[in-house]
Design a protein around this motif. Structure first.
Motif, PDB file in Angstrom:
ATOM      1  N   PRO A 272      32.091  19.603  16.470  1.00  0.00           N
ATOM      2  CA  PRO A 272      31.752  18.186  16.659  1.00  0.00           C
ATOM      3  C   PRO A 272      31.163  17.521  15.419  1.00  0.00           C
ATOM      4  CG  PRO A 272      31.104  19.435  18.587  1.00  0.00           C
ATOM      5  CD  PRO A 272      31.574  20.441  17.569  1.00  0.00           C
ATOM      6  N   GLU A 273      30.340  18.246  14.662  1.00  0.00           N
ATOM      7  CA  GLU A 273      29.739  17.627  13.479  1.00  0.00           C
ATOM      8  C   GLU A 273      30.785  17.238  12.437  1.00  0.00           C
ATOM      9  OE1 GLU A 273      28.758  22.135  13.389  1.00  0.00           O
ATOM     10  OE2 GLU A 273      28.729  20.473  14.836  1.00  0.00           O
ATOM     11  N   GLU A 276      31.987  13.460  13.007  1.00  0.00           N
ATOM     12  CA  GLU A 276      31.021  12.362  13.015  1.00  0.00           C
ATOM     13  C   GLU A 276      31.502  11.159  12.222  1.00  0.00           C
ATOM     14  OE1 GLU A 276      27.361  14.005  11.670  1.00  0.00           O
ATOM     15  OE2 GLU A 276      26.927  15.032  13.575  1.00  0.00           O
ATOM     16  N   MET A 279      34.312   9.456  14.766  1.00  0.00           N
ATOM     17  CA  MET A 279      34.115   9.271  16.195  1.00  0.00           C
ATOM     18  C   MET A 279      32.717   8.755  16.493  1.00  0.00           C
ATOM     19  SD  MET A 279      35.936  12.569  18.056  1.00  0.00           S
ATOM     20  CE  MET A 279      35.994  11.731  19.655  1.00  0.00           C
ATOM     21  N   GLU A 280      32.650   7.810  17.438  1.00  0.00           N
ATOM     22  CA  GLU A 280      31.359   7.296  17.880  1.00  0.00           C
ATOM     23  C   GLU A 280      30.569   8.390  18.595  1.00  0.00           C
ATOM     24  OE1 GLU A 280      28.337   4.511  18.428  1.00  0.00           O
ATOM     25  OE2 GLU A 280      30.182   4.324  17.250  1.00  0.00           O
ATOM     26  N   GLU A 281      31.258   9.154  19.446  1.00  0.00           N
ATOM     27  CA  GLU A 281      30.637  10.286  20.142  1.00  0.00           C
ATOM     28  C   GLU A 281      31.461  11.538  19.840  1.00  0.00           C
ATOM     29  OE1 GLU A 281      30.266   9.387  24.260  1.00  0.00           O
ATOM     30  OE2 GLU A 281      28.974   7.637  23.933  1.00  0.00           O
ATOM     31  N   PRO A 282      31.109  12.248  18.793  1.00  0.00           N
ATOM     32  CA  PRO A 282      31.928  13.380  18.328  1.00  0.00           C
ATOM     33  C   PRO A 282      32.051  14.479  19.382  1.00  0.00           C
ATOM     34  CG  PRO A 282      30.321  12.733  16.666  1.00  0.00           C
ATOM     35  CD  PRO A 282      29.960  11.999  17.916  1.00  0.00           C
ATOM     36  N   GLN A 283      33.280  14.971  19.542  1.00  0.00           N
ATOM     37  CA  GLN A 283      33.542  16.105  20.435  1.00  0.00           C
ATOM     38  C   GLN A 283      34.822  16.796  19.988  1.00  0.00           C
ATOM     39  OE1 GLN A 283      35.140  14.907  24.429  1.00  0.00           O
ATOM     40  NE2 GLN A 283      34.370  12.889  23.820  1.00  0.00           N
ATOM     41  N   ASN A 342      36.224   4.512  18.657  1.00  0.00           N
ATOM     42  CA  ASN A 342      35.059   3.929  19.341  1.00  0.00           C
ATOM     43  C   ASN A 342      34.843   4.544  20.714  1.00  0.00           C
ATOM     44  OD1 ASN A 342      34.359   2.089  17.261  1.00  0.00           O
ATOM     45  ND2 ASN A 342      35.991   0.714  17.921  1.00  0.00           N
ATOM     46  N   GLU A 343      35.944   4.904  21.384  1.00  0.00           N
ATOM     47  CA  GLU A 343      35.829   5.507  22.722  1.00  0.00           C
ATOM     48  C   GLU A 343      36.961   6.493  22.915  1.00  0.00           C
ATOM     49  OE1 GLU A 343      35.344   4.053  27.371  1.00  0.00           O
ATOM     50  OE2 GLU A 343      34.855   2.682  25.721  1.00  0.00           O
ATOM     51  N   ASN A 345      38.571   9.189  25.939  1.00  0.00           N
ATOM     52  CA  ASN A 345      38.548   9.634  27.338  1.00  0.00           C
ATOM     53  C   ASN A 345      39.753  10.494  27.655  1.00  0.00           C
ATOM     54  OD1 ASN A 345      36.164   8.144  28.327  1.00  0.00           O
ATOM     55  ND2 ASN A 345      37.402   6.338  27.870  1.00  0.00           N
TER      56      ASN A 345
END
Length: 351
Positions: A272-273, A276, A279-283, A342-343, A345
């Motif tokens: 995930p790092e 960064e 991505m707004e929310e790294p995964q 930004n998002e 899903n």
């Protein structure tokens, strides 16, 4: 003569002076400092006005609060009446512990007669007074519990029913005649009676009606079996929620697709790092799966330099090479010449 005039002049002055109007004293009394009495009176009138206005409002509010409290209390009582239980009398943890004990005592039927009686005595201790216990007379086998799971809790007026999914094995014992090996030169065959066991695995819902009295529980009616209901439904496939909206040009599609392939490769392999900066929310998957290919991405315009991507992606298990498809909705934006998520899903039914 001159002497007489001199003596007369003071007399004349005294005579006319008595008719002269005396001058007013020009001295002024010092002004007293203004009293704050007027300001105090105004302040008192204002306070009185506020009290007069606020009192009815406070009364109305207190009345509303009382009505609301009464309404909430009545609603709570109605709910408790409908669900049939005083929730203060039931503890989910305690109920489940108690139910587990009852299931063990009810399902397990030992093969040995003395052990069976001990089991019945233990089971009876869970029952309320005058609730009949099972009969183990004329059994031709025994029963053992393989697995139990609390499936549901039904709520009634004065009791609840614990529904356990139980998997158990019935072992049937039958006496059969079997030939045995001949003894010596005796030509006559010998038979003897032996016991044979036959296993039959069953699954069902065991329903246990229990009641609480100050956090003390008892079985208030005989437990009973029901069929396990099917949890299979007929849902509708989730589809692209933006179908029919404006898509981007062919040139932009190719640019975004090229970026998506790099993105999903990184998403599958990295940590995930490492995401960064894009991505707004790294995964990520952290190497659990490897990215194989994009599956028909559709790219919609969502503003200037902003896009919504609906796509499938195929991944492969690193160990056994099994492939599967996942769906994604990405809201991306082009910043300083590169795309930023930004998002993100795992569905086609996002925005």
């Amino acid at each position: 003569m001159k002497a007489s005039i001199k003596t007369l002049k003071p007399k004349l002055q005294r005579f006319f002076f008595q008719f002269k109007k005396p001058k007013k004293d020009s001295r002024k009394l010092p002004k007293a400092k203004r009293s704050s009495g007027k300001g105090l009176r105004v302040l008192l009138w204002m306070l009185l006005f506020l009290v007069v206005v606020a009192s009815p409002l406070a009364f109305i509010r207190s009345g509303n609060a009382l009505l609301s409290s009464k309404d909430n209390t009545e609603r709570l009582e109605e709910v408790q009446a409908n669900v049939g239980m005083d929730r203060q009398s039931y503890s989910r943890e305690e109920v489940e512990i108690y139910g587990n004990q009852v299931v063990d005592a009810y399902i397990n039927i030992p093969q040995d007669g003395e052990e069976r009686q001990d089991t019945l005595d233990g089971l009876e201790s869970y029952y309320a007074e005058d609730v009949p216990i099972p009969s183990y007379q004329d059994l031709n086998g025994y029963r053992s519990l393989d697995e139990k799971t609390l499936y549901n809790i039904e709520e009634h007026k004065d009791w609840i029913v614990l529904q356990y999914r139980v998997d158990y094995t019935n072992v049937t014992i039958e006496e059969v005649e079997k030939e045995v090996e001949k003894d010596g030169d005796d030509d006559e065959s010998k038979t003897e009676t032996v016991e044979e066991e036959e296993e039959n695995t069953q699954s069902a819902l065991l329903n246990i009606p229990i009641q609480a009295d100050e956090r003390q529980y008892s079985v208030v009616e005989q437990p009973y079996f029901t069929e396990i209901p099917s949890l299979m439904g007929e849902g509708e496939k989730i589809t692209d929620s933006m179908e029919g909206q404006e898509e981007v040009s062919t040139q932009e599609v190719q640019e975004v697709k090229t970026w998506l392939e790099d993105f999903f490769t990184t998403y599958a392999n990295d940590e995930p790092e490492d995401m960064e900066y894009i991505m707004e929310e790294p995964q990520t998957l952290g190497g659990l799966q490897s990215f194989v290919a994009l599956d028909d991405p559709t790219i919609y315009r969502d503003g200037e330099q902003q896009y919504v991507v609906k796509t499938g992606a195929t991944f492969e298990d690193e160990d056994i090479k099994a492939r599967h498809q996942e769906n994604f909705t990405l809201e991306i934006e082009k910043k300083d010449g590169r795309f930023y998520v930004n998002e993100f899903n795992n569905t086609l039914g996002g925005q």
